[in-house]
Design a protein around this motif. Structure first.
Motif, mmCIF file in Angstrom:
data_model
loop_
_atom_site.group_PDB
_atom_site.id
_atom_site.type_symbol
_atom_site.label_atom_id
_atom_site.label_comp_id
_atom_site.label_asym_id
_atom_site.label_seq_id
_atom_site.Cartn_x
_atom_site.Cartn_y
_atom_site.Cartn_z
ATOM 1 N N ALA A 24 3.087 -1.973 1.831
ATOM 2 C CA ALA A 24 3.584 -2.187 0.460
ATOM 3 C C ALA A 24 2.998 -3.461 -0.147
ATOM 4 O O ALA A 24 2.605 -3.488 -1.316
ATOM 5 C CB ALA A 24 5.107 -2.251 0.457
ATOM 6 N N ALA A 25 2.929 -4.518 0.682
ATOM 7 C CA ALA A 25 2.406 -5.789 0.159
ATOM 8 C C ALA A 25 0.937 -5.646 -0.224
ATOM 9 O O ALA A 25 0.478 -6.219 -1.218
ATOM 10 C CB ALA A 25 2.583 -6.895 1.197
ATOM 11 N N LYS A 26 0.186 -4.878 0.553
ATOM 12 C CA LYS A 26 -1.257 -4.752 0.326
ATOM 13 C C LYS A 26 -1.617 -3.639 -0.662
ATOM 14 O O LYS A 26 -2.742 -3.579 -1.136
ATOM 15 C CB LYS A 26 -1.970 -4.487 1.668
ATOM 16 N N CYS A 27 -0.684 -2.746 -0.944
ATOM 17 C CA CYS A 27 -0.975 -1.616 -1.841
ATOM 18 C C CYS A 27 0.093 -1.561 -2.938
ATOM 19 O O CYS A 27 0.993 -0.704 -2.887
ATOM 20 C CB CYS A 27 -0.986 -0.295 -1.081
ATOM 21 N N GLU A 57 10.113 -11.729 12.990
ATOM 22 C CA GLU A 57 8.668 -11.841 13.229
ATOM 23 C C GLU A 57 8.156 -12.966 12.341
ATOM 24 O O GLU A 57 8.475 -12.991 11.143
ATOM 25 C CB GLU A 57 7.933 -10.559 12.805
ATOM 26 N N PRO A 58 7.364 -13.884 12.888
ATOM 27 C CA PRO A 58 6.811 -14.929 12.039
ATOM 28 C C PRO A 58 6.065 -14.332 10.827
ATOM 29 O O PRO A 58 5.243 -13.437 10.991
ATOM 30 C CB PRO A 58 5.835 -15.655 12.982
ATOM 31 N N GLY A 59 6.413 -14.807 9.641
ATOM 32 C CA GLY A 59 5.721 -14.383 8.410
ATOM 33 C C GLY A 59 6.276 -13.128 7.768
ATOM 34 O O GLY A 59 5.931 -12.795 6.627
ATOM 35 N N LEU A 60 7.166 -12.432 8.472
ATOM 36 C CA LEU A 60 7.667 -11.162 7.923
ATOM 37 C C LEU A 60 8.531 -11.388 6.680
ATOM 38 O O LEU A 60 8.487 -10.615 5.725
ATOM 39 C CB LEU A 60 8.462 -10.406 9.000
ATOM 40 N N ASP A 61 9.315 -12.477 6.699
ATOM 41 C CA ASP A 61 10.187 -12.737 5.547
ATOM 42 C C ASP A 61 9.383 -12.861 4.250
ATOM 43 O O ASP A 61 9.754 -12.316 3.215
ATOM 44 C CB ASP A 61 11.052 -13.988 5.796
ATOM 45 N N LYS A 62 8.224 -13.510 4.344
ATOM 46 C CA LYS A 62 7.398 -13.691 3.127
ATOM 47 C C LYS A 62 6.839 -12.356 2.643
ATOM 48 O O LYS A 62 6.798 -12.083 1.440
ATOM 49 C CB LYS A 62 6.237 -14.656 3.412
ATOM 50 N N ILE A 63 6.398 -11.539 3.575
ATOM 51 C CA ILE A 63 5.838 -10.230 3.206
ATOM 52 C C ILE A 63 6.928 -9.370 2.547
ATOM 53 O O ILE A 63 6.694 -8.733 1.509
ATOM 54 C CB ILE A 63 5.291 -9.495 4.467
ATOM 55 N N VAL A 64 8.119 -9.378 3.128
ATOM 56 C CA VAL A 64 9.216 -8.583 2.569
ATOM 57 C C VAL A 64 9.584 -9.116 1.183
ATOM 58 O O VAL A 64 9.754 -8.345 0.227
ATOM 59 C CB VAL A 64 10.443 -8.581 3.522
ATOM 60 N N ALA A 65 9.643 -10.446 1.068
ATOM 61 C CA ALA A 65 10.009 -11.035 -0.225
ATOM 62 C C ALA A 65 8.995 -10.648 -1.310
ATOM 63 O O ALA A 65 9.356 -10.420 -2.466
ATOM 64 C CB ALA A 65 10.079 -12.561 -0.094
ATOM 65 N N GLN A 66 7.737 -10.564 -0.912
ATOM 66 C CA GLN A 66 6.668 -10.244 -1.867
ATOM 67 C C GLN A 66 6.817 -8.829 -2.440
ATOM 68 O O GLN A 66 6.615 -8.593 -3.628
ATOM 69 C CB GLN A 66 5.334 -10.359 -1.113
ATOM 70 N N ALA A 67 7.198 -7.871 -1.591
ATOM 71 C CA ALA A 67 7.135 -6.465 -2.019
ATOM 72 C C ALA A 67 8.498 -5.811 -2.269
ATOM 73 O O ALA A 67 8.586 -4.823 -3.014
ATOM 74 C CB ALA A 67 6.370 -5.658 -0.967
ATOM 75 N N ARG A 68 9.549 -6.348 -1.662
ATOM 76 C CA ARG A 68 10.855 -5.672 -1.750
ATOM 77 C C ARG A 68 11.344 -5.639 -3.186
ATOM 78 O O ARG A 68 11.295 -6.646 -3.889
ATOM 79 C CB ARG A 68 11.868 -6.383 -0.855
ATOM 80 N N GLY A 69 11.780 -4.460 -3.614
ATOM 81 C CA GLY A 69 12.259 -4.298 -4.995
ATOM 82 C C GLY A 69 11.135 -4.021 -5.972
ATOM 83 O O GLY A 69 11.367 -3.540 -7.079
ATOM 84 N N ARG A 70 9.886 -4.334 -5.580
ATOM 85 C CA ARG A 70 8.715 -4.029 -6.433
ATOM 86 C C ARG A 70 8.218 -2.635 -6.065
ATOM 87 O O ARG A 70 8.378 -1.691 -6.827
ATOM 88 C CB ARG A 70 7.623 -5.072 -6.190
ATOM 89 N N ASN A 71 7.671 -2.488 -4.881
ATOM 90 C CA ASN A 71 7.231 -1.160 -4.424
ATOM 91 C C ASN A 71 7.663 -0.899 -2.981
ATOM 92 O O ASN A 71 7.149 0.005 -2.344
ATOM 93 C CB ASN A 71 5.709 -1.020 -4.553
ATOM 94 N N LEU A 72 8.567 -1.743 -2.485
ATOM 95 C CA LEU A 72 9.073 -1.555 -1.120
ATOM 96 C C LEU A 72 10.588 -1.397 -1.173
ATOM 97 O O LEU A 72 11.276 -2.268 -1.721
ATOM 98 C CB LEU A 72 8.713 -2.775 -0.254
ATOM 99 N N PHE A 73 11.081 -0.284 -0.621
ATOM 100 C CA PHE A 73 12.514 -0.002 -0.699
ATOM 101 C C PHE A 73 13.046 0.421 0.667
ATOM 102 O O PHE A 73 12.355 1.115 1.414
ATOM 103 C CB PHE A 73 12.770 1.108 -1.730
ATOM 104 N N VAL A 198 -7.062 6.933 5.391
ATOM 105 C CA VAL A 198 -8.117 5.906 5.470
ATOM 106 C C VAL A 198 -8.081 5.070 4.184
ATOM 107 O O VAL A 198 -8.147 3.839 4.216
ATOM 108 C CB VAL A 198 -9.518 6.553 5.658
ATOM 109 N N GLU A 199 -7.921 5.745 3.040
ATOM 110 C CA GLU A 199 -7.942 5.018 1.762
ATOM 111 C C GLU A 199 -6.760 4.059 1.618
ATOM 112 O O GLU A 199 -6.873 3.020 0.975
ATOM 113 C CB GLU A 199 -7.986 6.000 0.594
ATOM 114 N N VAL A 200 -5.631 4.412 2.213
ATOM 115 C CA VAL A 200 -4.482 3.478 2.183
ATOM 116 C C VAL A 200 -4.875 2.196 2.915
ATOM 117 O O VAL A 200 -4.758 1.087 2.391
ATOM 118 C CB VAL A 200 -3.227 4.115 2.826
ATOM 119 N N TYR A 201 -5.371 2.354 4.143
ATOM 120 C CA TYR A 201 -5.704 1.175 4.954
ATOM 121 C C TYR A 201 -6.894 0.406 4.373
ATOM 122 O O TYR A 201 -6.999 -0.813 4.541
ATOM 123 C CB TYR A 201 -5.987 1.583 6.403
ATOM 124 N N ALA A 202 -7.789 1.136 3.698
ATOM 125 C CA ALA A 202 -8.994 0.483 3.176
ATOM 126 C C ALA A 202 -8.649 -0.559 2.108
ATOM 127 O O ALA A 202 -9.497 -1.365 1.727
ATOM 128 C CB ALA A 202 -9.951 1.533 2.606
#
Ligand code: NAD
Ligand code: UDX
Length: 464
Positions: A24-27, A57-73, A198-202
């Motif tokens: 979600a954070a990357k896409c 997990e180290p760094g997970l809180d930042k990733i979740v904060a970045q995407a949650r409510g935007r495109n991560l549910f 593949v396109e998701v990961y790319a």
């Protein structure tokens, strides 16, 4: 196949949560919904206080904060999320079976089958179903059989996309993986589905690190990778016992062999034994699969990795008892660490559980400090073994929030997890407050032996 816009992931655990948070954070153009039957877990993923996420997990809180409510549910509405998604990841648990045929060895696929049946009953449009869970080779066949027999004309493509993240470094592993593996059918539909994934990961992973194979190679590669990694740990642990007898130092041996570029330096750290939810489960599954094809030599070969690991845990506990004059009855043995490795709150199959169990059998008083594991998890881990009653476990094991309190008055300290903070403790103060002679058993080769010996500790480490 047009670009994927809507992903659903079934299973919000140690794999589903971090994996989908990174996607979600990357896409940002893809809506990612993670669903789970466990409402408490979903509530924790949605908690405003990021310290309360169910997975540390180290760094997970930042990733979740970045995407949650935007495109991560995160949601418990499994059917709605399946209905809306074009691509569905199955990321549910596949534990070792505890009943029936294959008990204690085979993977329990009941959760996987439930997911397949639910997808089959809900889907009204074509879907790509992705196996993210670790599965026995040829599981995709069973999933296909369930999905293809709905009679409602919906078409499914099944991909295998095993996850190679390690806990404690999950975010880093997901952001920068050695490779992503995608297995699919070699039909036009299969190729298109693989290309869509593949396109998701790319979006963040270089093309040369995205590998496509047939489904069976992909499924089997995951079990193989874990078997090879665990085998390295058991191999160095086997040498650690020989080092202790011969005056060789396992760290020096590991360094010497690791500099051979054919061997390489990683996964050569001798320890009290590997833990975690994957290694043992996946090797037992591999052994079961090999046996089911009549490949007994193959099965025995891999089973030895588990036998060696059990031996390593057991002999660590036995060494504590032997060194403490053959009795730990009534003695306080303090554990530093309960998690199966540092930087995670996960305790599944942690060596600490088995060492504690052995010491409790010897009537020791076990005191534990771990910076991330909750007391309730430790008691649940012990109760699960059913060696003694919950009341007896509660009496034998005490959990502390402060490490100095845990170590106060101890006869011996056992280092079970390699948390960095243990190295920085005031070891003189710890020594002053311990029973003498004061013993340290370093199951992780973490502490500075010379420094501790200078203070006055009797210092034991694996492989020395
Ligand atoms: P987990 O137990 O942490 O999470 C699984 C989640 O799935 C649970 O929250 C459970 O409630 C949920 N679930 C089960 N059945 C469900 C259903 N029918 N509908 C909705 N939710 C359901 O497990 P995990 O550690 O994330 O592992 C998941 C898979 O990934 C396993 O196959 C494992 O082998 C594999 N894996 C794990 C790791 C790891 O480091 N933990 C790494 C790579 C692969
Ligand atoms: C493992 C695989 O590494 C990962 O690719 C897969 O997706 C899931 O299983 P994980 O179990 O999370 O990951 O952690 P890992 O770093 O592999 O450690 C497993 C266990 O082996 C831990 O208890 C660790 O302490 C132990 N270990 C690891 C050693 O004792 N020595 C080593 O050199 C490396």
């Amino acid at each position: 196949m047009s670009k994927i816009k809507n992903i659903c992931c079934i299973g919000a655990g140690y794999v589903g949560g971090p994996t989908m948070a990174v996607i979600a954070a990357k896409c940002p153009d893809i809506k990612v919904t993670i669903v789970d039957l466990n409402a408490a877990r979903i509530a924790a993923w949605n908690d405003e206080n990021l310290d309360n996420l169910p997975v540390y997990e180290p760094g997970l809180d930042k990733i979740v904060a970045q995407a949650r409510g935007r495109n991560l549910f995160f949601s418990t509405e499994v059917e709605k999320a399946i209905d809306e998604a074009e691509m569905i990841f199955i990321s549910v648990n596949t534990p070792t079976k505890t009943y029936g045929v294959g008990k204690g060895m085979a993977a329990d696929l009941k959760y996987i089958e439930l997911c397949a049946r639910q997808i089959a009953s809900v889907a009204k449009t074509d879907k790509i179903v992705v196996e993210k869970s670790t599965l026995p080779v040829r599981t995709a066949e069973a999933i296909r059989s369930i999905l293809d027999n709905t009679g409602n004309g919906v078409k499914f493509q099944i991909l295998s996309n095993p996850e190679f993240l390690a806990e404690g470094t999950a975010v880093e592993d997901l952001l920068n993986p050695d490779r992503v593996l995608i297995g699919g059918e070699t039909t036009e539909g299969g190729e298109k589905a693989m290309q869509a994934l593949v396109e998701v990961y790319a979006n963040w992973i270089p093309a040369e690190r995205i590998l496509t194979t047939n489904v069976w190679s992909s499924e089997l590669s995951k079990l193989t990778a874990n078997a090879f990694l665990a085998q390295r740990v058991s191999s160095i642990n086997a040498m650690s016992e020989l080092c202790e007898k011969t005056g060789a130092d396992v760290n020096e041996v590991a360094k010497a062999i690791g500099m051979d570029s054919r061997i390489g330096p990683k996964f050569l750290k001798a320890s009290v034994g590997f833990g975690g939810s994957c290694f043992q489960k996946d090797i037992l599954n591999l052994v079961y699969i090999a046996k089911s094809y009549g490949l007994n030599e193959v099965a025995d070969y891999w089973e030895q990795v588990i036998i060696m690991n059990d031996h390593q845990k057991r002999r660590f506990a036995a060494n504590i008892v032997k060194t403490l004059y053959n009795t730990v009855s009534g003695k306080k043995i303090a554990f530093l660490g309960w998690a199966f490795k540092k930087d995670t709150n996960d305790t599944r199959e942690s060596a600490a559980i088995y060492v504690a169990d052995d010491l409790l059998n010897e009537q020791a008083n076990v005191a534990v400090y771990d910076p991330k594991v909750e007391a309730g998890h430790m008691y649940a881990d012990l109760d699960y073994l059913e060696t003694r009653s919950a009341a007896e476990n509660a009496k034998g094991l005490t959990v502390f929030n402060d490490p100095y309190e845990a170590l106060q008055g101890a006869h011996a300290i056992a280092v079970l997890t390699e948390w960095d903070e243990f190295k920085g403790y005031d070891w003189q103060r710890i020594y002053d407050n311990m029973n003498k002679p004061a013993f340290v058993f370093d199951g992780r080769n973490l502490l500075d032996a010379d420094k501790l010996r200078e203070i006055g500790f009797f210092f034991n480490a694996i492989g020395k």
